[in-house]
Design an enzyme around this catalytic site. Structure first.
Site, PDB file in Angstrom:
ATOM      1  N   SER B 130       0.848  -1.192   0.000  1.00  0.00           N
ATOM      2  CA  SER B 130       0.000   0.000   0.000  1.00  0.00           C
ATOM      3  C   SER B 130       0.888   1.248   0.000  1.00  0.00           C
ATOM      4  O   SER B 130       1.710   1.398  -0.909  1.00  0.00           O
ATOM      5  CB  SER B 130      -0.945  -0.065   1.200  1.00  0.00           C
ATOM      6  OG  SER B 130      -2.033   0.816   1.044  1.00  0.00           O
ATOM      7  N   ASP B 285      -9.213  -6.190  -4.455  1.00  0.00           N
ATOM      8  CA  ASP B 285      -8.607  -5.004  -3.842  1.00  0.00           C
ATOM      9  C   ASP B 285      -9.098  -3.771  -4.591  1.00  0.00           C
ATOM     10  O   ASP B 285      -8.661  -3.488  -5.706  1.00  0.00           O
ATOM     11  CB  ASP B 285      -7.077  -5.104  -3.898  1.00  0.00           C
ATOM     12  CG  ASP B 285      -6.392  -3.928  -3.194  1.00  0.00           C
ATOM     13  OD1 ASP B 285      -7.094  -2.955  -2.844  1.00  0.00           O
ATOM     14  OD2 ASP B 285      -5.172  -4.008  -2.984  1.00  0.00           O
ATOM     15  N   HIS B 314      -7.359  -6.008  -0.204  1.00  0.00           N
ATOM     16  CA  HIS B 314      -6.313  -5.089   0.248  1.00  0.00           C
ATOM     17  C   HIS B 314      -5.812  -5.433   1.657  1.00  0.00           C
ATOM     18  O   HIS B 314      -4.745  -4.976   2.062  1.00  0.00           O
ATOM     19  CB  HIS B 314      -6.853  -3.657   0.224  1.00  0.00           C
ATOM     20  CG  HIS B 314      -5.761  -2.629   0.313  1.00  0.00           C
ATOM     21  ND1 HIS B 314      -4.761  -2.525  -0.616  1.00  0.00           N
ATOM     22  CD2 HIS B 314      -5.487  -1.663   1.239  1.00  0.00           C
ATOM     23  CE1 HIS B 314      -3.936  -1.536  -0.283  1.00  0.00           C
ATOM     24  NE2 HIS B 314      -4.350  -1.011   0.838  1.00  0.00           N
TER      25      HIS B 314
END
Lengths: 338, 338
Positions: B130, B285, B314
């Protein structure tokens, strides 16, 4: 074509919560003419934050919702003026003190309006999108003999856990945590700029399917916007800014609590539906995914399920593309022919 | 195993914005031992709102990130204490007046820390998830000769339009519209309860893949929660509540502006990467969809792309399931073997 507008008043309307509104008002707007047998009526309730006029893009001669053939009634709902709302109700039920209303209240008031204003006891079709679809299930469960056909478009029998979280975090909390909220007793609803614009941003984030923002696709470009911030401001902020905050909170809580089974088993409630039912769902609709629509259809006798492909997802109801128009007209033609 | 903690101090650190921090601090935590050749170092920067300890679930003997083989450095980043942050910096750069920092600042400070504390000039691998993945691209573009391998897990070279909208509407605005925000000059960060909890609600709405909330799947059940509100409170609110609001806003703005190309063409910047690159993306995601990861990989020479199937989307980095563990360990083993 003949278009009529009106506001139906009910004296001493007892709401599901137990509160009584001394005068309850439900607006309506109609297209076409009711025939002598009163057998050509279609009811098309509205979505969250939607005024009946927003649905008129679906009405047209030669299309399924043909005003030269049907009498099409676009009813209001509590929480959107001029129907009874926090923003237009006198004390003691003004503003934040407006009694919590339910989708059942909307449907009960709409049914009384149909009978008393138009003498309509049976509907050829009740159709709705999103929160409008929640109303169609309430109609078909509560008044099974009045609904010949029902169409739930991008909707559900009852909001899912995700939809409930959406209603709370995207609509309700931006307003109830706005610095000017004052427990709903704000002096001026327009002062809640931060909260209303935040709803716009979060709706822009969560409602369009991913293709809207995907590199290379960027569906917002087809709609005439020059950038994502331009799309967010002119489409999403512009949509929410005109509304009164208490009115929006009322609508969000009403949708959150929608339950045609009144606390019972929703699948059993659906089993009592007598209407022919169309459940239509869109690819990429995060709010009402096609797989969940299919479950709703499976639990409803006499139902058809159609998974519609396109790039507008939950926004197809705004008729953003020719595909949206063709898709929705085709399912409406199918259910009206059933 | 040997675990070390430290805070590296840089005097008069000139930030990309032009501001100079009289003392800049970057924390670090290490696992394993640096070999005599200083050739076994791995850098694992953290995600938004993540402390380095949160990444330790990926470290273990016999696993790809093996501390008996590698010297694994988990660096801090500006905006998370004890690294320099609005919440721990003295006037005039305290609180809301902390200079806006960039991911380039993080990477420049981390690189200096690696050289001056450990004498490490080359990394076997820089990996991140991320916002941590945004840091890996900055590393590989800015210091191409220092990075032998890079792994972007559920990340991107640069935030997409959707991710930018997410950072603004899910992290920044709930805080900056909180009634206690006071332009960031609040007396007590803990008073911003509404804003911090709202971040939790919106993260719960937008980050898990749809299967989390889908009737019949309800992945949150597998994690030991008793209801959706329980999951939202104990997982999502609990995650955000401990943080200082200005620190979170700084991190969100830093991620929003991430750009290894410094205003230039990102694809050209990626073309200059010398590292072997692994881009891994997860089914479901919404933040970093596999199709976008594939585009990042296609623009990066010497890269591998892996689309990992699973139900955590995610959130796979939290190692919620055995599948997550197997998936991520397999791509790390692959890139370390390349």
């Amino acid at each position: 074509m003949t278009v009529q507008n009106g506001v139906f008043e009910i004296q001493n309307f007892r709401m599901q919560s137990g509160a009584t509104l001394p005068v309850a008002r439900i607006s309506y707007r109609t297209h076409g003419l009711l025939n002598a047998e009163k057998s050509n009526a279609i009811l098309f309730p509205c979505f969250l934050g939607g005024v009946p006029e927003a649905l008129e893009i679906w009405i047209g001669e030669g299309r399924p919702l043909d005003p030269s053939k049907y009498f099409i009634i676009l009813p209001g709902q509590f929480g959107i003026a001029p129907s009874s709302s926090p923003s237009n109700t006198p004390a003691p039920y003004d503003g934040a003190s407006f009694p919590q209303s339910t989708i059942a209240d909307d449907v009960i008031a709409q049914e009384q309006m149909l009978r008393e204003v138009f003498g309509v006891a049976e509907l050829q079709l009740v159709l709705g999108w999103s929160v409008g679809a929640l109303q169609t299930y309430e109609w078909a469960v509560r008044f099974p003999d009045a609904v010949k056909r029902m169409a739930s478009i991008a909707g559900a029998a009852k909001p899912s856990d995700w939809t409930k979280l959406w209603l709370k975090s995207v609509i309700e909390e931006p307003l109830t945590t706005d610095p000017f909220w004052a427990n709903g007793h704000y002096a001026d609803g327009a002062s809640l700029q931060a909260g209303k614009r935040q709803i716009g941003h979060l709706a822009a984030l969560t409602l369009p399917p991913k293709a809207f923002y995907k590199m290379g696709e960027e569906v917002w470009r087809n709609l005439g916007f020059s950038s994502v911030p331009d799309f967010v401001a002119r489409f999403w902020e512009a949509f929410w800014l005109p509304y009164d905050p208490n009115d929006l909170v009322l609508q969000a809580r009403k949708a959150w609590a929608a339950d045609p089974a009144r606390g019972g088993d929703i699948r059993k409630a659906q089993a009592g539906i007598k209407a022919r039912v169309m459940v239509a769902a869109f690819t990429g609709d995060a709010m009402f995914p096609p797989e969940e629509g299919a479950l709703d259809a499976a639990a409803t006798p006499g139902s058809l399920f159609r998974h519609l492909e396109g790039s507008s997802g939950h926004l197809a109801t705004f008729s953003l593309s020719e595909t949206d128009r063709t898709n929705i007209d085709s399912v409406l033609a199918e259910i009206l022919g059933a």
